[in-house]
Design a protein around this motif. Structure first.
Motif, PDB file in Angstrom:
ATOM      1  N   SER A 163      24.913  10.603  16.468  1.00  0.00           N
ATOM      2  CA  SER A 163      25.899  11.465  17.119  1.00  0.00           C
ATOM      3  C   SER A 163      27.014  11.927  16.191  1.00  0.00           C
ATOM      4  O   SER A 163      27.905  12.649  16.622  1.00  0.00           O
ATOM      5  CB  SER A 163      26.503  10.726  18.318  1.00  0.00           C
ATOM      6  OG  SER A 163      27.210   9.570  17.898  1.00  0.00           O
ATOM      7  N   ARG A 164      26.982  11.507  14.925  1.00  0.00           N
ATOM      8  CA  ARG A 164      28.034  11.859  13.988  1.00  0.00           C
ATOM      9  C   ARG A 164      27.460  12.635  12.809  1.00  0.00           C
ATOM     10  O   ARG A 164      26.246  12.655  12.612  1.00  0.00           O
ATOM     11  CB  ARG A 164      28.711  10.577  13.484  1.00  0.00           C
ATOM     12  CG  ARG A 164      29.643   9.940  14.506  1.00  0.00           C
ATOM     13  CD  ARG A 164      29.864   8.465  14.242  1.00  0.00           C
ATOM     14  NE  ARG A 164      28.754   7.659  14.733  1.00  0.00           N
ATOM     15  CZ  ARG A 164      28.715   6.338  14.678  1.00  0.00           C
ATOM     16  NH1 ARG A 164      29.726   5.664  14.165  1.00  0.00           N
ATOM     17  NH2 ARG A 164      27.676   5.680  15.154  1.00  0.00           N
ATOM     18  N   PRO A 165      28.312  13.278  12.015  1.00  0.00           N
ATOM     19  CA  PRO A 165      27.813  13.941  10.807  1.00  0.00           C
ATOM     20  C   PRO A 165      27.121  12.940   9.894  1.00  0.00           C
ATOM     21  O   PRO A 165      27.464  11.745   9.894  1.00  0.00           O
ATOM     22  CB  PRO A 165      29.088  14.495  10.147  1.00  0.00           C
ATOM     23  CG  PRO A 165      30.100  14.543  11.234  1.00  0.00           C
ATOM     24  CD  PRO A 165      29.776  13.439  12.193  1.00  0.00           C
ATOM     25  N   VAL A 166      26.158  13.409   9.127  1.00  0.00           N
ATOM     26  CA  VAL A 166      25.344  12.543   8.281  1.00  0.00           C
ATOM     27  C   VAL A 166      25.531  12.907   6.813  1.00  0.00           C
ATOM     28  O   VAL A 166      25.507  14.089   6.441  1.00  0.00           O
ATOM     29  CB  VAL A 166      23.852  12.665   8.666  1.00  0.00           C
ATOM     30  CG1 VAL A 166      22.958  12.009   7.618  1.00  0.00           C
ATOM     31  CG2 VAL A 166      23.600  12.046  10.032  1.00  0.00           C
ATOM     32  N   ARG A 167      25.735  11.891   5.991  1.00  0.00           N
ATOM     33  CA  ARG A 167      25.660  12.039   4.535  1.00  0.00           C
ATOM     34  C   ARG A 167      24.394  11.331   4.098  1.00  0.00           C
ATOM     35  O   ARG A 167      24.311  10.097   4.156  1.00  0.00           O
ATOM     36  CB  ARG A 167      26.879  11.427   3.850  1.00  0.00           C
ATOM     37  CG  ARG A 167      26.878  11.617   2.339  1.00  0.00           C
ATOM     38  CD  ARG A 167      28.108  10.988   1.688  1.00  0.00           C
ATOM     39  NE  ARG A 167      28.169  11.324   0.280  1.00  0.00           N
ATOM     40  CZ  ARG A 167      29.080  10.845  -0.578  1.00  0.00           C
ATOM     41  NH1 ARG A 167      30.018  10.004  -0.140  1.00  0.00           N
ATOM     42  NH2 ARG A 167      29.059  11.201  -1.850  1.00  0.00           N
ATOM     43  N   PHE A 168      23.398  12.100   3.677  1.00  0.00           N
ATOM     44  CA  PHE A 168      22.066  11.553   3.408  1.00  0.00           C
ATOM     45  C   PHE A 168      21.861  11.475   1.904  1.00  0.00           C
ATOM     46  O   PHE A 168      21.876  12.489   1.195  1.00  0.00           O
ATOM     47  CB  PHE A 168      21.003  12.441   4.047  1.00  0.00           C
ATOM     48  CG  PHE A 168      19.636  11.811   4.101  1.00  0.00           C
ATOM     49  CD1 PHE A 168      19.178  11.202   5.259  1.00  0.00           C
ATOM     50  CD2 PHE A 168      18.797  11.836   2.989  1.00  0.00           C
ATOM     51  CE1 PHE A 168      17.913  10.622   5.311  1.00  0.00           C
ATOM     52  CE2 PHE A 168      17.540  11.258   3.026  1.00  0.00           C
ATOM     53  CZ  PHE A 168      17.094  10.647   4.192  1.00  0.00           C
ATOM     54  N   LEU A 169      21.635  10.263   1.402  1.00  0.00           N
ATOM     55  CA  LEU A 169      21.480   9.991  -0.026  1.00  0.00           C
ATOM     56  C   LEU A 169      20.045   9.589  -0.318  1.00  0.00           C
ATOM     57  O   LEU A 169      19.461   8.780   0.393  1.00  0.00           O
ATOM     58  CB  LEU A 169      22.411   8.850  -0.452  1.00  0.00           C
ATOM     59  CG  LEU A 169      23.884   8.970  -0.055  1.00  0.00           C
ATOM     60  CD1 LEU A 169      24.570   7.621  -0.147  1.00  0.00           C
ATOM     61  CD2 LEU A 169      24.586   9.981  -0.949  1.00  0.00           C
ATOM     62  N   ASP A 214      22.708   5.295  16.627  1.00  0.00           N
ATOM     63  CA  ASP A 214      24.115   4.898  16.677  1.00  0.00           C
ATOM     64  C   ASP A 214      24.273   3.390  16.829  1.00  0.00           C
ATOM     65  O   ASP A 214      25.092   2.765  16.152  1.00  0.00           O
ATOM     66  CB  ASP A 214      24.820   5.599  17.846  1.00  0.00           C
ATOM     67  CG  ASP A 214      25.004   7.092  17.610  1.00  0.00           C
ATOM     68  OD1 ASP A 214      25.341   7.474  16.481  1.00  0.00           O
ATOM     69  OD2 ASP A 214      24.796   7.872  18.560  1.00  0.00           O
ATOM     70  N   GLU A 215      23.488   2.799  17.717  1.00  0.00           N
ATOM     71  CA  GLU A 215      23.635   1.374  17.998  1.00  0.00           C
ATOM     72  C   GLU A 215      23.225   0.517  16.810  1.00  0.00           C
ATOM     73  O   GLU A 215      23.808  -0.548  16.571  1.00  0.00           O
ATOM     74  CB  GLU A 215      22.813   0.992  19.240  1.00  0.00           C
ATOM     75  CG  GLU A 215      23.282   1.653  20.521  1.00  0.00           C
ATOM     76  CD  GLU A 215      22.758   3.078  20.708  1.00  0.00           C
ATOM     77  OE1 GLU A 215      23.076   3.673  21.750  1.00  0.00           O
ATOM     78  OE2 GLU A 215      22.025   3.584  19.827  1.00  0.00           O
ATOM     79  N   ILE A 216      22.217   0.956  16.051  1.00  0.00           N
ATOM     80  CA  ILE A 216      21.817   0.208  14.854  1.00  0.00           C
ATOM     81  C   ILE A 216      22.908   0.302  13.797  1.00  0.00           C
ATOM     82  O   ILE A 216      23.304  -0.699  13.183  1.00  0.00           O
ATOM     83  CB  ILE A 216      20.477   0.733  14.303  1.00  0.00           C
ATOM     84  CG1 ILE A 216      19.345   0.504  15.313  1.00  0.00           C
ATOM     85  CG2 ILE A 216      20.140   0.054  12.968  1.00  0.00           C
ATOM     86  CD1 ILE A 216      18.002   1.051  14.869  1.00  0.00           C
ATOM     87  N   HIS A 217      23.422   1.504  13.585  1.00  0.00           N
ATOM     88  CA  HIS A 217      24.467   1.697  12.580  1.00  0.00           C
ATOM     89  C   HIS A 217      25.714   0.869  12.892  1.00  0.00           C
ATOM     90  O   HIS A 217      26.347   0.297  11.988  1.00  0.00           O
ATOM     91  CB  HIS A 217      24.840   3.176  12.482  1.00  0.00           C
ATOM     92  CG  HIS A 217      25.946   3.452  11.513  1.00  0.00           C
ATOM     93  ND1 HIS A 217      27.278   3.421  11.882  1.00  0.00           N
ATOM     94  CD2 HIS A 217      25.923   3.735  10.182  1.00  0.00           C
ATOM     95  CE1 HIS A 217      28.026   3.688  10.814  1.00  0.00           C
ATOM     96  NE2 HIS A 217      27.226   3.872   9.776  1.00  0.00           N
ATOM     97  N   ASP A 218      26.078   0.788  14.168  1.00  0.00           N
ATOM     98  CA  ASP A 218      27.331   0.146  14.557  1.00  0.00           C
ATOM     99  C   ASP A 218      27.192  -1.344  14.862  1.00  0.00           C
ATOM    100  O   ASP A 218      28.187  -2.009  15.173  1.00  0.00           O
ATOM    101  CB  ASP A 218      27.894   0.847  15.793  1.00  0.00           C
ATOM    102  CG  ASP A 218      28.252   2.309  15.525  1.00  0.00           C
ATOM    103  OD1 ASP A 218      28.397   2.681  14.344  1.00  0.00           O
ATOM    104  OD2 ASP A 218      28.366   3.076  16.502  1.00  0.00           O
ATOM    105  N   LEU A 219      25.997  -1.884  14.754  1.00  0.00           N
ATOM    106  CA  LEU A 219      25.728  -3.271  15.134  1.00  0.00           C
ATOM    107  C   LEU A 219      26.476  -4.261  14.232  1.00  0.00           C
ATOM    108  O   LEU A 219      26.373  -4.192  13.006  1.00  0.00           O
ATOM    109  CB  LEU A 219      24.223  -3.530  15.047  1.00  0.00           C
ATOM    110  CG  LEU A 219      23.708  -4.917  15.409  1.00  0.00           C
ATOM    111  CD1 LEU A 219      23.863  -5.165  16.904  1.00  0.00           C
ATOM    112  CD2 LEU A 219      22.241  -5.056  14.990  1.00  0.00           C
TER     113      LEU A 219
END
Length: 266
Positions: free
Chosen positions: A33-39, A111-116
């Motif tokens: 749900s947020r902007p992504v910086r993809f590396l 989102d839930e994985i990123h914020d866990l």
């Protein structure tokens, strides 16, 4: 302004083409749900979408003793992911990084994985290790913070042969056990990260029904065989890994990515 979510992968060698990276990028940005910086750390940047930020794949100063230990463990070529853990790798990077192997497909909210459990290293319990009663994370999906978890790089850099030997050549064992030893490890809930062969297409159901996508799956891992192109068309490589054609996989991995990025990039 919302701070971008940091996403990282490694494309090492030529086993996976650029479409694997581009479709991963599309899957991530469509499901967060947020902007992504993809590396993407790689030595083969040809064909990658222009929005993907490139990092040169380094030759680490400890590569020689690490390779010697990996050869003993019969795991030549493993442990490259540790380069992503180096503190200061990307000077202006802020916050945690959610990393993926290239043989995964995004099918739901990330989102839930990123914020866990902020401040911890997060991985799913490895399927085989769990079955054997052992505490090891699976490396297809991993969340870490370079500013907090620099020990994942520094410990290996300081003592590469012994660390690889202790982990028996397994990158995911090294990463998860290092974090567990420091009390900063969290398992990603198992329904969120699933295995195609164990959870979507298990034997013997695979002989009578097409693969099923579990309801709460956010990431589907294609560790081993079949890989995504094989599973889309149908796979008959072995008795227990046989797979009927998979329409939901074609939709999530190919069709939605092409609608998002265009056929040239996906």
């Amino acid at each position: 302004m919302t701070t971008p979510v940091n996403i990282a992968c490694i494309k090492w060698g030529t086993l996976f083409g650029p479409e694997y990276v581009n479709r991963l990028y599309s899957g991530v940005r469509r499901n967060i749900s947020r902007p992504v910086r993809f590396l993407c750390m790689t030595e083969h940047a040809e064909g990658l979408h222009p929005d993907i930020e490139l990092i040169d794949l380094p030759t680490e100063p400890f590569a020689e003793p690490m390779a010697a230990a990996l050869a003993v463990a019969n795991r030549q070529g493993a442990m490259r992911k540790v380069s992503l853990f180096r503190p200061g790798l990307v000077p202006d990077l802020e916050g945690p990084v959610l990393g993926f192997d290239l043989d995964v497909v995004i099918t739901g909210s990330l989102d839930e994985i990123h914020d866990l459990a902020p401040g911890t290293v997060a991985m799913r319990h490895d399927w085989t290790e769990k079955r054997k009663g052992r505490p090891t994370g699976h490396g297809s999906v991993f969340r870490f913070d370079p500013a907090v978890h620099g020990f994942l790089y520094e410990d290996l850099a300081a003592n590469p042969y012994d660390e690889v030997e202790k982990a028996r050549g397994s990158e995911q064992r090294y990463t998860s056990h290092k974090a567990m030893d420091r009390g900063v490890f969290t398992y990603i809930p198992e329904p969120w990260v699933v295995s195609f062969k164990y959870d979507c297409n298990p034997f013997p159901r695979n002989w009578v029904a097409p693969p099923q996508l579990p309801e709460d799956a956010r990431v589907v891992c294609f560790h081993g065989r079949p890989k995504m192109p094989e599973a889309i068309e149908g796979y008959s490589g072995s008795l227990i890994r046989r797979s009927r054609p998979c329409d939901w996989l074609r939709e999530h991995w190919v069709e939605r990515s092409r609608a998002d990025l265009g056929a040239y990039w996906a």
